[in-house]
Design an enzyme around this catalytic site. Structure first.
Site, mmCIF file in Angstrom:
data_model
loop_
_atom_site.group_PDB
_atom_site.id
_atom_site.type_symbol
_atom_site.label_atom_id
_atom_site.label_comp_id
_atom_site.label_asym_id
_atom_site.label_seq_id
_atom_site.Cartn_x
_atom_site.Cartn_y
_atom_site.Cartn_z
ATOM 1 C CD GLU A 192 -1.882 -2.323 0.772
ATOM 2 O OE1 GLU A 192 -2.339 -2.849 -0.259
ATOM 3 O OE2 GLU A 192 -1.198 -2.945 1.598
ATOM 4 C CG ASN A 276 -2.023 -5.167 -2.891
ATOM 5 O OD1 ASN A 276 -1.761 -5.568 -1.768
ATOM 6 N ND2 ASN A 276 -1.831 -3.916 -3.252
ATOM 7 C CG ASP A 318 -6.079 -5.104 -1.409
ATOM 8 O OD1 ASP A 318 -4.880 -5.236 -1.693
ATOM 9 O OD2 ASP A 318 -6.501 -5.137 -0.243
#
Length: 624
Positions: A192, A276, A318
């Protein structure tokens, strides 16, 4: 004994390839010597004093406060007369004397830069320590990997796994290490924040680097052979980790490796999944984005990739692929026996593969509400072989930037996140903690800055339709057929790791804080509410001739981030958005709270009515 039940930890001629000490320790069910119990990730125990008939008599024998709030994932190790437990940040490790009422033999508390707290996307969790060669191995939040003397707690060696330990590149450490032979295998968190994922092997003796394999990039850095490494039986070709990205996006491509590792001594392969791709906005990164969202089989000595399988090409939701891989010998599928790898992915599909060749054998939904894809194509002759067939209505890429795609199942946290399933060789079934949650997902354009959030999507989560408000199930899964055998509904997601035993009992924990025992048909036999929600993994051990059950409670993790991070407060939720959304804003107060924590806060807001923060170890046993 374990080999007789199909476990991989002992008994095979090839087992000498594994760490001999760990092989011996894990073969003795009195211990819990590895994070998952054995190299095969079975989370199964041969102990049978606690049975389906007497489990109703379990009582608390002793407990221990960890002194730390936030989410307590992972579980304790037990080596002989000593139990080793860990905490979330600041990652304290305790050695407890089982012969002396859990007396603290030693305590290790690392000094870490507090800036690391802010770059841990989904709570300050840690999934456990590993043991080998008289050392306890800890993967700290700041990416420092440290070896502690198991008897004294003194630091034997310490090494930086990430480039920075101050959070300035967004790298963090949450995964439990796995020790294979003379090496410590560990990954990295931070997709992220645009971290380019990798897995590394450090020499157990001194912490020196043995090999490092990136998830994305050129062959020399991903340790992929373009001709010998295969994807569904075919060579992957030159620089496959670059040419499905636009330009140099692979350099901030995610694919982090914060889940679980398993190992097959016969083939000398270590297995894990990658997470991801970065950013969450799929429009900004056209292509399959290899090798994010991928199962990897690598030579444990060199890191060289033997085979890969990308489960979710060009991820738009995700659906990290980091969940555990459970190894089973001789599973019969289609009339033929295979040594298999079973992986229940975030994307809602349960996969069974031949773990030597990487052949895809089964790919079926393990939550019937999964709708983002209709199926995975199983015809080897098809150009779509192995690919999920994306339903256009739920494609966040096809719908485009700044469009809110609604009703996507599962939500970003998947039909199951990292919470490990268990496998019983007695029944041949997998007992799986699951989420039953859907989402709305709106991608938007973001830019990359090192150490800053690189998300690019607003997400809200809610129970799956027609589930009467329930957000989880505990299921039994037949991996040979790809079928749910039974399913027990729960009010919230089942976020704990499960445990099966030879006593015909299966244990799991709930986000409200209950530890539960069910029989092999899913009938509840016992429950006890611990002081906080359970996201830890339930373990068992024997000491003084008696079997015990142990679990860490302490609500948090992604599902509990509203409580753990204080994000139920509109002021705190707004501050979270200010740090993550790159100035997007524009939501009313309810939406600000509901979409905080990458969408989980609103979905699990009611959890605050049932539990609160607190870190505690609870040990259960039968009456004396």
């Amino acid at each position: 004994m374990l080999a007789a039940t199909g476990c991989l930890a002992a008994g095979f001629a090839g087992a000498a390839l594994a760490n001999d000490e760990l092989t011996t320790l894990s073969a003795n069910p009195k211990n819990w010597a590895m994070p998952a119990g054995n190299y095969a990730n079975h989370r199964y125990s041969e102990l049978n004093q606690i049975t389906k008939d007497n489990v109703k008599n379990l009582q608390v024998k002793w407990s221990f406060s960890t002194g730390v709030l936030r989410g307590h994932e992972g579980g304790p190790l037990v080596i002989g007369d000593v139990m080793y437990i860990h905490t979330p940040f600041p990652n304290i490790v305790y050695a407890l004397d089982l012969n002396n009422d859990g007396k603290i033999l030693w305590k290790y508390e690392p000094k870490q830069d507090p800036n690391v707290i802010g770059i841990m996307c989904c709570d300050t969790v840690n999934r456990g320590v590993a043991y080998g060669d008289g050392k306890i191995i800890l993967n700290q939040a700041d990416t420092t990997v440290v070896a502690l003397d198991a008897k004294t707690g003194k630091v034997v060696w310490s090494v930086k796994n990430g480039d920075q330990t101050d959070g300035s590149k967004g790298e963090s450490g949450t995964a439990a290490p796995l020790i294979i032979k003379d090496k410590v295998i560990i990954g990295v968190s931070g997709a992220e924040f645009g971290v380019r994922g990798w897995t590394a092997a450090y020499n157990l003796k001194d912490g020196s680097l043995a090999w490092k394999a990136y998830s994305t990039g050129p062959d020399a850095e991903t340790l992929i052979d373009p001709e010998k490494t295969t994807h569904l039986g075919k060579p992957v070709g030159k620089d496959s980790g670059m040419n499905t990205w636009e330009g140099e996006q692979w350099k901030t491509g995610g694919g982090t490796t914060w889940g679980w590792f398993s190992y097959d001594a016969k083939s000398n392969l270590v297995y894990y999944g990658t997470g991801n791709p970065s950013t969450w906005n799929p429009v900004q990164r056209p292509g399959d984005n290899r090798w994010s969202m991928t199962l990897m089989a690598r030579d444990a000595d060199t890191g060289q990739a033997k085979w890969l399988y990308q489960m979710t090409p060009h991820d738009e939701w995700d659906y990290d692929g980091v969940n555990e891989n459970i190894l089973v010998d001789g599973m019969e599928i289609g009339g033929k026996k295979h040594d298999v790898l079973v992986h229940l992915d975030r994307n809602g599909f349960g996969y069974t593969l031949d773990r030597v060749s990487g052949e895809l054998l089964v790919a079926k939904k393990y939550d019937p509400k999964v709708n983002w894809a209709s199926e995975v194509v199983m015809d080897p002759k098809s150009e779509q072989y192995g690919r999920p067939q994306v339903v256009a209505k739920y494609s966040t890429h096809q719908n485009g930037e700044d469009v809110n795609s609604t009703g996507i199942c599962p939500a970003a946290l998947g039909s199951k996140d990292q919470q490990p399933a268990t496998y019983s060789p007695k029944t041949g079934l997998f007992y799986v903690p699951t989420n039953h949650v859907c989402m709305d997902y709106e991608p938007y354009k973001v830019s990359y800055t090192a150490g800053q959030p690189y998300v690019g999507a607003t997400v809200s989560m809610y129970p799956a339709p027609d589930s009467h408000g329930g957000m989880g199930n505990f299921i039994a899964w037949d991996a040979a057929k790809g079928e749910i055998v039974w399913s027990v509904p729960e009010q919230f997601s089942v976020w704990s790791g499960a445990l099966a035993t030879a006593g015909d009992v299966v244990f799991y924990g709930t986000l409200e804080g209950y530890i539960k025992a069910v029989n092999l048909d899913g009938k509840e036999l016992y429950r006890f509410k611990t002081p906080s929600g359970i996201i830890g993994n339930i373990n068992t051990f024997e000491h003084g001739g008696k079997q015990y059950i142990a679990v860490l409670s302490g609500v948090g993790g992604w599902a509990g981030i509203g409580l753990a991070g204080g994000l139920l407060s509109p002021e705190n939720a707004a501050a979270w958005h200010g740090a993550v959304d790159q100035g997007r804003g524009g939501q009313d107060e309810a939406a600000v709270v509901g979409t905080a924590g990458l969408g989980a806060v609103g979905g699990y807001a009611a959890l605050a009515d049932y539990t609160t923060l607190g870190g505690q170890l609870t040990v259960f046993g039968l009456p004396d």
